[in-house]
Design a protein around this motif. Structure first.
Motif, PDB file in Angstrom:
ATOM      1  N   LYS A 175       0.838  -1.202   0.000  1.00 45.95           N
ATOM      2  CA  LYS A 175       0.000   0.000   0.000  1.00 45.95           C
ATOM      3  C   LYS A 175       0.870   1.248   0.000  1.00 45.95           C
ATOM      4  CE  LYS A 175      -4.102  -1.902   2.250  1.00 45.95           C
ATOM      5  NZ  LYS A 175      -5.049  -1.796   3.405  1.00 45.95           N
ATOM      6  N   VAL A 176       0.348   2.282  -0.659  1.00 42.44           N
ATOM      7  CA  VAL A 176       1.061   3.553  -0.759  1.00 42.44           C
ATOM      8  C   VAL A 176       0.186   4.653  -0.171  1.00 42.44           C
ATOM      9  CG1 VAL A 176       2.108   5.231  -2.318  1.00 42.44           C
ATOM     10  CG2 VAL A 176       2.263   2.787  -2.837  1.00 42.44           C
ATOM     11  N   GLU A 177       0.752   5.459   0.721  1.00 41.91           N
ATOM     12  CA  GLU A 177       0.029   6.595   1.286  1.00 41.91           C
ATOM     13  C   GLU A 177       0.465   7.870   0.568  1.00 41.91           C
ATOM     14  OE1 GLU A 177       0.318   6.903   5.486  1.00 41.91           O
ATOM     15  OE2 GLU A 177      -0.211   4.795   5.850  1.00 41.91           O
ATOM     16  N   ASP A 179      -0.124  12.253  -0.042  1.00 43.98           N
ATOM     17  CA  ASP A 179      -0.680  13.483   0.506  1.00 43.98           C
ATOM     18  C   ASP A 179      -1.676  14.064  -0.503  1.00 43.98           C
ATOM     19  OD1 ASP A 179       0.675  14.828  -1.514  1.00 43.98           O
ATOM     20  OD2 ASP A 179       2.261  15.587  -0.209  1.00 43.98           O
ATOM     21  N   PRO A 180      -2.408  15.111  -0.146  1.00 37.36           N
ATOM     22  CA  PRO A 180      -3.421  15.663  -1.072  1.00 37.36           C
ATOM     23  C   PRO A 180      -2.870  16.092  -2.422  1.00 37.36           C
ATOM     24  CG  PRO A 180      -3.760  16.511   1.143  1.00 37.36           C
ATOM     25  CD  PRO A 180      -2.466  15.767   1.178  1.00 37.36           C
ATOM     26  N   ALA A 181      -1.580  16.402  -2.470  1.00 34.84           N
ATOM     27  CA  ALA A 181      -0.981  16.836  -3.736  1.00 34.84           C
ATOM     28  C   ALA A 181      -0.494  15.658  -4.589  1.00 34.84           C
ATOM     29  CB  ALA A 181       0.175  17.787  -3.457  1.00 34.84           C
ATOM     30  N   GLY A 182      -0.684  14.452  -4.084  1.00 36.38           N
ATOM     31  CA  GLY A 182      -0.258  13.278  -4.844  1.00 36.38           C
ATOM     32  C   GLY A 182       1.188  12.892  -4.615  1.00 36.38           C
ATOM     33  N   ASN A 183       1.801  13.436  -3.592  1.00 28.07           N
ATOM     34  CA  ASN A 183       3.165  13.050  -3.259  1.00 28.07           C
ATOM     35  C   ASN A 183       3.141  11.830  -2.340  1.00 28.07           C
ATOM     36  OD1 ASN A 183       4.423  15.348  -4.585  1.00 28.07           O
ATOM     37  ND2 ASN A 183       3.570  16.573  -2.906  1.00 28.07           N
ATOM     38  N   ILE A 184       4.141  10.992  -2.440  1.00 32.35           N
ATOM     39  CA  ILE A 184       4.188   9.768  -1.649  1.00 32.35           C
ATOM     40  C   ILE A 184       4.673  10.079  -0.236  1.00 32.35           C
ATOM     41  CG2 ILE A 184       5.328   7.519  -1.397  1.00 32.35           C
ATOM     42  CD1 ILE A 184       5.414   7.368  -4.445  1.00 32.35           C
ATOM     43  N   LEU A 185       3.843   9.700   0.736  1.00 31.94           N
ATOM     44  CA  LEU A 185       4.212   9.875   2.132  1.00 31.94           C
ATOM     45  C   LEU A 185       4.904   8.630   2.682  1.00 31.94           C
ATOM     46  CD1 LEU A 185       1.000  11.593   3.568  1.00 31.94           C
ATOM     47  CD2 LEU A 185       3.200  12.663   3.064  1.00 31.94           C
ATOM     48  N   ARG A 186       4.364   7.439   2.295  1.00 32.27           N
ATOM     49  CA  ARG A 186       4.899   6.204   2.872  1.00 32.27           C
ATOM     50  C   ARG A 186       4.529   5.014   1.997  1.00 32.27           C
ATOM     51  NH1 ARG A 186       3.763   2.316   7.275  1.00 32.27           N
ATOM     52  NH2 ARG A 186       1.563   2.873   7.165  1.00 32.27           N
ATOM     53  N   ILE A 187       5.452   4.066   1.912  1.00 35.18           N
ATOM     54  CA  ILE A 187       5.181   2.776   1.268  1.00 35.18           C
ATOM     55  C   ILE A 187       5.170   1.733   2.374  1.00 35.18           C
ATOM     56  CG2 ILE A 187       5.948   1.093  -0.443  1.00 35.18           C
ATOM     57  CD1 ILE A 187       7.497   3.357  -1.798  1.00 35.18           C
ATOM     58  N   ASP A 188       4.030   1.109   2.585  1.00 35.84           N
ATOM     59  CA  ASP A 188       3.873   0.152   3.682  1.00 35.84           C
ATOM     60  C   ASP A 188       4.209  -1.260   3.197  1.00 35.84           C
ATOM     61  OD1 ASP A 188       3.249  -1.191   5.955  1.00 35.84           O
ATOM     62  OD2 ASP A 188       1.078  -0.897   5.830  1.00 35.84           O
ATOM     63  N   ARG A 189       5.489  -1.586   3.193  1.00 36.93           N
ATOM     64  CA  ARG A 189       5.924  -2.897   2.707  1.00 36.93           C
ATOM     65  C   ARG A 189       5.663  -4.010   3.723  1.00 36.93           C
ATOM     66  NH1 ARG A 189       8.729  -3.069  -1.990  1.00 36.93           N
ATOM     67  NH2 ARG A 189       9.401  -1.079  -2.881  1.00 36.93           N
ATOM     68  N   GLY A 190       5.394  -3.640   4.955  1.00 36.16           N
ATOM     69  CA  GLY A 190       5.172  -4.660   5.972  1.00 36.16           C
ATOM     70  C   GLY A 190       3.704  -4.994   6.189  1.00 36.16           C
ATOM     71  N   GLY A 191       2.805  -4.240   5.567  1.00 37.79           N
ATOM     72  CA  GLY A 191       1.381  -4.463   5.774  1.00 37.79           C
ATOM     73  C   GLY A 191       0.759  -5.356   4.714  1.00 37.79           C
TER      74      GLY A 191
END
Length: 287
Positions: A175-177, A179-191
């Motif tokens: 999953k990828v989180e 921000d409102p501007a479409g920038n990547i906040l976090r890649i959840d590789r463990g979830g």
């Protein structure tokens, strides 16, 4: 003469004659069924490469190939801003084929095998490239498929295609989180992860024929490749031809028509084998 897999080795003359006589009688030197039969297929997926996002280990007779998939986020290509990308690389380990392969980066034959595998998958409709888009024109998933030949006993293309395809079937995206501007906040590789969007009705496979004298054989072992007068590789997906690669040699129109028709028939049987194995893959296939 170069093949798509290697420079030709030397088959002793006496053995050449024995092989040719056997082929004239419809018999293969490895004692399998006939000229139109594949060797035994084994597939293991999941945990083969623990650092990969998807992996597979394939044995086709004595030919053994491992594939690992790594998923990374990159900027989409300008001509496909709403799609991700697939990149296939292949290496032949020197220990897999001592007489012909030297240490170092992939040679032109390994690069050509990777291209044939890549083309069959890319043009099949199997992988939904638009499903790899994260933010149009900004972020997309890139799938890096690394194929390693562990033991080379012929027909690297078909074995490598099966390994790459089954590794993709075993791949899931984190999953990828944003921000409102479409920038990547976090890649959840463990979830939790989402499997790739794949159209199983268009599962791609390649079917390799070689010509020895006036006879056409599928799934050649290495000695048959060394003895062959030419090779013809057909990519098939869902019963349709999606790619063709004539490697070497000359073929008549009737031979080409036969190989294309036979490839579709072989595809049906090979696809069924792959699907059945993938439903209950073995856990004891060793590297």
């Amino acid at each position: 003469m170069l093949s798509v897999t290697q420079e030709k080795g030397v088959v002793p003359k006496l053995k050449q004659e024995v092989m040719k006589k056997m082929i004239e009688q419809g018999v293969r030197i490895d004692n399998r069924g006939g000229l139109n039969d594949y060797r035994a297929l084994s597939i293991r997926v999941g945990g083969v490469v623990k650092t990969a996002d998807g992996s597979s280990l394939v044995s086709l007779g004595n030919t053994k190939v491992m594939a690992g998939v790594k998923v990374e986020i990159g900027k989409p290509f300008e001509d496909t801003p709403d799609e991700g990308a697939l990149i296939v690389n292949l290496e032949i380990a020197p220990t897999a084929s001592p007489p012909d392969v030297e240490p170092g980066p992939p040679d032109e034959n390994a690069i050509e095998v990777a291209r044939v595998v890549d083309r069959a998958i890319r043009h099949s409709g199997f992988l939904n490239f638009k499903s790899l888009s994260i933010v149009t024109g900004k972020h997309a998933w890139f799938l890096w498929v690394d194929v390693y030949v562990l033991n080379h006993d012929g027909n690297l293309v078909d074995a490598s295609t099966i390994a790459a395809v089954t590794a993709l079937m075993n791949t899931a995206l984190p999953k990828v989180e944003l921000d409102p501007a479409g920038n990547i906040l976090r890649i959840d590789r463990g979830g939790s992860r989402s499997p790739l969007s794949l159209n199983m009705d268009k599962l791609p496979l390649t079917i390799t024929h070689v010509k020895i004298g006036n006879f056409l054989l599928v799934d050649p072992i290495r000695e048959e490749e060394d003895l062959s007068d030419g090779a013809y590789i057909t990519g098939v997906a869902g019963g349709s031809i999606v790619s063709i690669q004539k490697v070497t040699g000359a073929f008549t129109k009737d031979e080409v028509n036969y190989m294309v028709s036979n490839s579709i028939n072989q595809y049906v049987k090979l696809r069924e084998s792959v699907i059945n194995i993938m439903k209950n893959p073995p856990t004891d296939l060793q590297l």
